[in-house]
Scaffold this motif. Structure first.
Motif, PDB file in Angstrom:
ATOM      1  N   CYS A  60      -4.385  -5.519  -1.574  1.00 30.33           N
ATOM      2  CA  CYS A  60      -3.944  -4.131  -1.785  1.00 30.33           C
ATOM      3  C   CYS A  60      -5.137  -3.216  -2.057  1.00 30.33           C
ATOM      4  O   CYS A  60      -5.201  -2.088  -1.541  1.00 30.33           O
ATOM      5  N   VAL A  61      -6.081  -3.691  -2.849  1.00 28.91           N
ATOM      6  CA  VAL A  61      -7.291  -2.905  -3.140  1.00 28.91           C
ATOM      7  C   VAL A  61      -8.117  -2.717  -1.871  1.00 28.91           C
ATOM      8  O   VAL A  61      -8.579  -1.602  -1.567  1.00 28.91           O
ATOM      9  N   ILE A  62      -8.301  -3.800  -1.121  1.00 26.76           N
ATOM     10  CA  ILE A  62      -9.081  -3.729   0.120  1.00 26.76           C
ATOM     11  C   ILE A  62      -8.420  -2.796   1.124  1.00 26.76           C
ATOM     12  O   ILE A  62      -9.091  -1.993   1.791  1.00 26.76           O
ATOM     13  N   SER A  63      -7.102  -2.873   1.243  1.00 26.68           N
ATOM     14  CA  SER A  63      -6.374  -2.022   2.176  1.00 26.68           C
ATOM     15  C   SER A  63      -6.555  -0.543   1.837  1.00 26.68           C
ATOM     16  O   SER A  63      -6.809   0.285   2.728  1.00 26.68           O
ATOM     17  N   ASN A  64      -6.468  -0.204   0.560  1.00 22.46           N
ATOM     18  CA  ASN A  64      -6.660   1.191   0.152  1.00 22.46           C
ATOM     19  C   ASN A  64      -8.111   1.639   0.316  1.00 22.46           C
ATOM     20  O   ASN A  64      -8.380   2.792   0.665  1.00 22.46           O
ATOM     21  N   PHE A  65      -9.038   0.721   0.083  1.00 23.45           N
ATOM     22  CA  PHE A  65     -10.449   1.037   0.294  1.00 23.45           C
ATOM     23  C   PHE A  65     -10.704   1.339   1.774  1.00 23.45           C
ATOM     24  O   PHE A  65     -11.411   2.301   2.113  1.00 23.45           O
ATOM     25  N   ARG A  66     -10.111   0.536   2.641  1.00 25.04           N
ATOM     26  CA  ARG A  66     -10.263   0.770   4.078  1.00 25.04           C
ATOM     27  C   ARG A  66      -9.652   2.102   4.492  1.00 25.04           C
ATOM     28  O   ARG A  66     -10.184   2.799   5.359  1.00 25.04           O
ATOM     29  N   SER A  67      -8.546   2.455   3.885  1.00 23.88           N
ATOM     30  CA  SER A  67      -7.917   3.738   4.195  1.00 23.88           C
ATOM     31  C   SER A  67      -8.877   4.888   3.904  1.00 23.88           C
ATOM     32  O   SER A  67      -8.969   5.848   4.683  1.00 23.88           O
ATOM     33  N   CYS A  68      -9.585   4.793   2.800  1.00 26.03           N
ATOM     34  CA  CYS A  68     -10.563   5.835   2.451  1.00 26.03           C
ATOM     35  C   CYS A  68     -11.688   5.903   3.476  1.00 26.03           C
ATOM     36  O   CYS A  68     -12.137   6.993   3.849  1.00 26.03           O
ATOM     37  N   ILE A  69     -12.144   4.745   3.924  1.00 26.20           N
ATOM     38  CA  ILE A  69     -13.252   4.688   4.885  1.00 26.20           C
ATOM     39  C   ILE A  69     -12.825   5.207   6.254  1.00 26.20           C
ATOM     40  O   ILE A  69     -13.559   5.965   6.906  1.00 26.20           O
ATOM     41  N   PHE A  70     -11.636   4.827   6.693  1.00 30.68           N
ATOM     42  CA  PHE A  70     -11.186   5.180   8.038  1.00 30.68           C
ATOM     43  C   PHE A  70     -10.389   6.487   8.095  1.00 30.68           C
ATOM     44  O   PHE A  70      -9.810   6.818   9.130  1.00 30.68           O
ATOM     45  N   GLY A  71     -10.368   7.226   7.001  1.00 31.68           N
ATOM     46  CA  GLY A  71      -9.747   8.548   7.009  1.00 31.68           C
ATOM     47  C   GLY A  71      -8.237   8.530   7.009  1.00 31.68           C
ATOM     48  O   GLY A  71      -7.606   9.223   7.816  1.00 31.68           O
ATOM     49  N   GLU A  72      -7.639   7.745   6.117  1.00 27.01           N
ATOM     50  CA  GLU A  72      -6.187   7.664   6.026  1.00 27.01           C
ATOM     51  C   GLU A  72      -5.757   7.828   4.569  1.00 27.01           C
ATOM     52  O   GLU A  72      -6.551   7.655   3.643  1.00 27.01           O
ATOM     53  N   VAL A  73      -4.486   8.128   4.386  1.00 29.02           N
ATOM     54  CA  VAL A  73      -3.933   8.229   3.037  1.00 29.02           C
ATOM     55  C   VAL A  73      -3.725   6.825   2.484  1.00 29.02           C
ATOM     56  O   VAL A  73      -3.280   5.927   3.200  1.00 29.02           O
ATOM     57  N   MET A  74      -4.054   6.651   1.205  1.00 33.83           N
ATOM     58  CA  MET A  74      -3.862   5.341   0.581  1.00 33.83           C
ATOM     59  C   MET A  74      -2.377   4.989   0.483  1.00 33.83           C
ATOM     60  O   MET A  74      -1.523   5.871   0.421  1.00 33.83           O
ATOM     61  N   ASN A  75      -2.093   3.700   0.461  1.00 31.50           N
ATOM     62  CA  ASN A  75      -0.746   3.219   0.248  1.00 31.50           C
ATOM     63  C   ASN A  75      -0.482   3.197  -1.264  1.00 31.50           C
ATOM     64  O   ASN A  75      -1.047   2.384  -1.988  1.00 31.50           O
ATOM     65  N   TYR A  76       0.369   4.110  -1.738  1.00 26.56           N
ATOM     66  CA  TYR A  76       0.554   4.256  -3.176  1.00 26.56           C
ATOM     67  C   TYR A  76       1.365   3.112  -3.788  1.00 26.56           C
ATOM     68  O   TYR A  76       1.271   2.857  -4.984  1.00 26.56           O
ATOM     69  N   LYS A  77       2.151   2.424  -2.985  1.00 22.77           N
ATOM     70  CA  LYS A  77       2.830   1.231  -3.486  1.00 22.77           C
ATOM     71  C   LYS A  77       1.803   0.144  -3.795  1.00 22.77           C
ATOM     72  O   LYS A  77       1.887  -0.534  -4.831  1.00 22.77           O
ATOM     73  N   TYR A  78       0.842  -0.017  -2.882  1.00 25.65           N
ATOM     74  CA  TYR A  78      -0.247  -0.968  -3.116  1.00 25.65           C
ATOM     75  C   TYR A  78      -1.032  -0.568  -4.366  1.00 25.65           C
ATOM     76  O   TYR A  78      -1.443  -1.422  -5.160  1.00 25.65           O
ATOM     77  N   LEU A  79      -1.274   0.729  -4.495  1.00 32.74           N
ATOM     78  CA  LEU A  79      -2.074   1.232  -5.611  1.00 32.74           C
ATOM     79  C   LEU A  79      -1.397   0.944  -6.951  1.00 32.74           C
ATOM     80  O   LEU A  79      -2.030   0.428  -7.883  1.00 32.74           O
ATOM     81  N   ILE A  80      -0.114   1.262  -7.050  1.00 32.93           N
ATOM     82  CA  ILE A  80       0.622   1.049  -8.297  1.00 32.93           C
ATOM     83  C   ILE A  80       0.681  -0.436  -8.640  1.00 32.93           C
ATOM     84  O   ILE A  80       0.452  -0.846  -9.791  1.00 32.93           O
ATOM     85  N   TYR A  81       0.945  -1.252  -7.621  1.00 29.10           N
ATOM     86  CA  TYR A  81       1.045  -2.698  -7.849  1.00 29.10           C
ATOM     87  C   TYR A  81      -0.293  -3.280  -8.301  1.00 29.10           C
ATOM     88  O   TYR A  81      -0.365  -4.018  -9.300  1.00 29.10           O
ATOM     89  N   SER A  82      -1.367  -2.959  -7.590  1.00 30.13           N
ATOM     90  CA  SER A  82      -2.672  -3.556  -7.906  1.00 30.13           C
ATOM     91  C   SER A  82      -3.214  -3.058  -9.242  1.00 30.13           C
ATOM     92  O   SER A  82      -3.821  -3.823  -9.997  1.00 30.13           O
ATOM     93  N   PHE A  83      -2.989  -1.770  -9.568  1.00 30.10           N
ATOM     94  CA  PHE A  83      -3.417  -1.248 -10.863  1.00 30.10           C
ATOM     95  C   PHE A  83      -2.631  -1.918 -11.992  1.00 30.10           C
ATOM     96  O   PHE A  83      -3.197  -2.312 -13.017  1.00 30.10           O
ATOM     97  N   SER A  84      -1.323  -2.031 -11.803  1.00 31.01           N
ATOM     98  CA  SER A  84      -0.478  -2.664 -12.821  1.00 31.01           C
ATOM     99  C   SER A  84      -0.889  -4.112 -13.043  1.00 31.01           C
ATOM    100  O   SER A  84      -0.999  -4.578 -14.189  1.00 31.01           O
ATOM    101  N   PHE A  85      -1.123  -4.828 -11.947  1.00 30.16           N
ATOM    102  CA  PHE A  85      -1.552  -6.223 -12.027  1.00 30.16           C
ATOM    103  C   PHE A  85      -2.870  -6.322 -12.789  1.00 30.16           C
ATOM    104  O   PHE A  85      -3.044  -7.206 -13.645  1.00 30.16           O
ATOM    105  N   SER A  86      -3.806  -5.428 -12.503  1.00 28.78           N
ATOM    106  CA  SER A  86      -5.128  -5.449 -13.142  1.00 28.78           C
ATOM    107  C   SER A  86      -5.019  -5.189 -14.637  1.00 28.78           C
ATOM    108  O   SER A  86      -5.658  -5.882 -15.445  1.00 28.78           O
TER     109      SER A  86
END
Length: 255
Positions: A207-233
């Motif tokens: 989930c972290v890698i996917s959102n990082f790639r979104s930033c690099i390739f000019g896309e909006v982050m997946n907020y479901k991934y963001l909430i899940y990975s932050f909560s897990f951390s």
């Protein structure tokens, strides 16, 4: 004996500097290896997996490098944390220092090296035509997320590693499983649409890698991934801190 906040910060700083020096001791290229190694790995993975999967996208090396760098950071920080207490056993037995500083220093110095290696990613991205967009401003979010994830998992492993030494070998096997479920060298779209997509989505590092790639390739982050990975951390940090503080008085008997 209690130590002030400033004393702890000074010790932590010195441990971080020591860790960086020891990592590249007897290496002619020194910290330059943090730039060269991911670049060489990217070339090998691009040639092998790009050929096997018939990928003709010229930005595929950037895709691989993003995953490789973040997984490498997670792997290095957690492995270092796992061994941190036993590796510093002589100092722990002689000098009173907050024991939690040892795994934290390993996490921080490996994270610093990871941040330096992002220079390679920036150069490769521009060379291959992946230019910065406004979405790049989001990148601080997955970077913080990665640090929190490394810290949480690292603290848990640093405690387990003292009492269960076989964890060092078991973790290397688990890291291999994590690597293959991070979509480092393959495009995940088809897998995500299958019934096995939950395997990727359940991996917080993916989930972290996917959102990082979104930033690099000019896309909006997946907020479901963001909430899940932050909560897990955050949950891992809480569990890791509680475990560490509860068990640290018994470390001296097991190192």
């Amino acid at each position: 004996m209690k130590q002030s906040f400033s004393q702890n910060m000074f010790i932590l700083k010195e441990l971080v500097i020591k860790g960086i020096r020891l990592k590249y001791r007897r290496s002619y290229l020194g910290i330059l290896w943090s730039l060269i190694e991911p670049l060489l790995t990217m070339i090998v993975l691009t040639v092998v997996f790009g050929t096997l999967m018939g990928v003709h996208d010229k930005t595929f090396p950037v895709f691989i490098l993003t995953g490789r760098l973040l997984f490498g950071c997670f792997s290095q920080t957690t492995n270092n944390s796992l061994k941190s207490i036993r590796a510093n056993a002589p100092m722990i037995k002689k000098v009173y220092v907050l024991k939690i500083l040892y795994p934290l220093s390993g996490i921080i110095f490996n994270y610093i090296i990871f941040m330096i290696s992002l220079v390679v990613l920036a150069i490769v991205a521009v060379v291959l035509g992946v230019y910065p967009t406004v979405y790049l401003l989001q990148i601080i979010v997955p970077l913080i997320n990665l640090f929190l994830l490394c810290t949480g998992v690292g603290l848990i492993l640093s405690t387990i590693g003292v009492f269960f030494r076989d964890m060092e070998y078991l973790w290397n096997v688990l890291l291999m499983l994590v690597m293959y479920t991070c979509a480092i060298f393959y495009k995940p779209e088809r897998l995500l649409k299958s019934r096995y997509g939950i395997v990727l989505k359940g991996n917080p590092l993916y989930c972290v890698i996917s959102n990082f790639r979104s930033c690099i390739f000019g896309e909006v982050m997946n907020y479901k991934y963001l909430i899940y990975s932050f909560s897990f951390s955050v949950v891992c940090i809480i569990i890791g801190f509680v475990m560490f503080k509860k068990c640290e008085d018994r470390f001296i008997l097991n190192i």
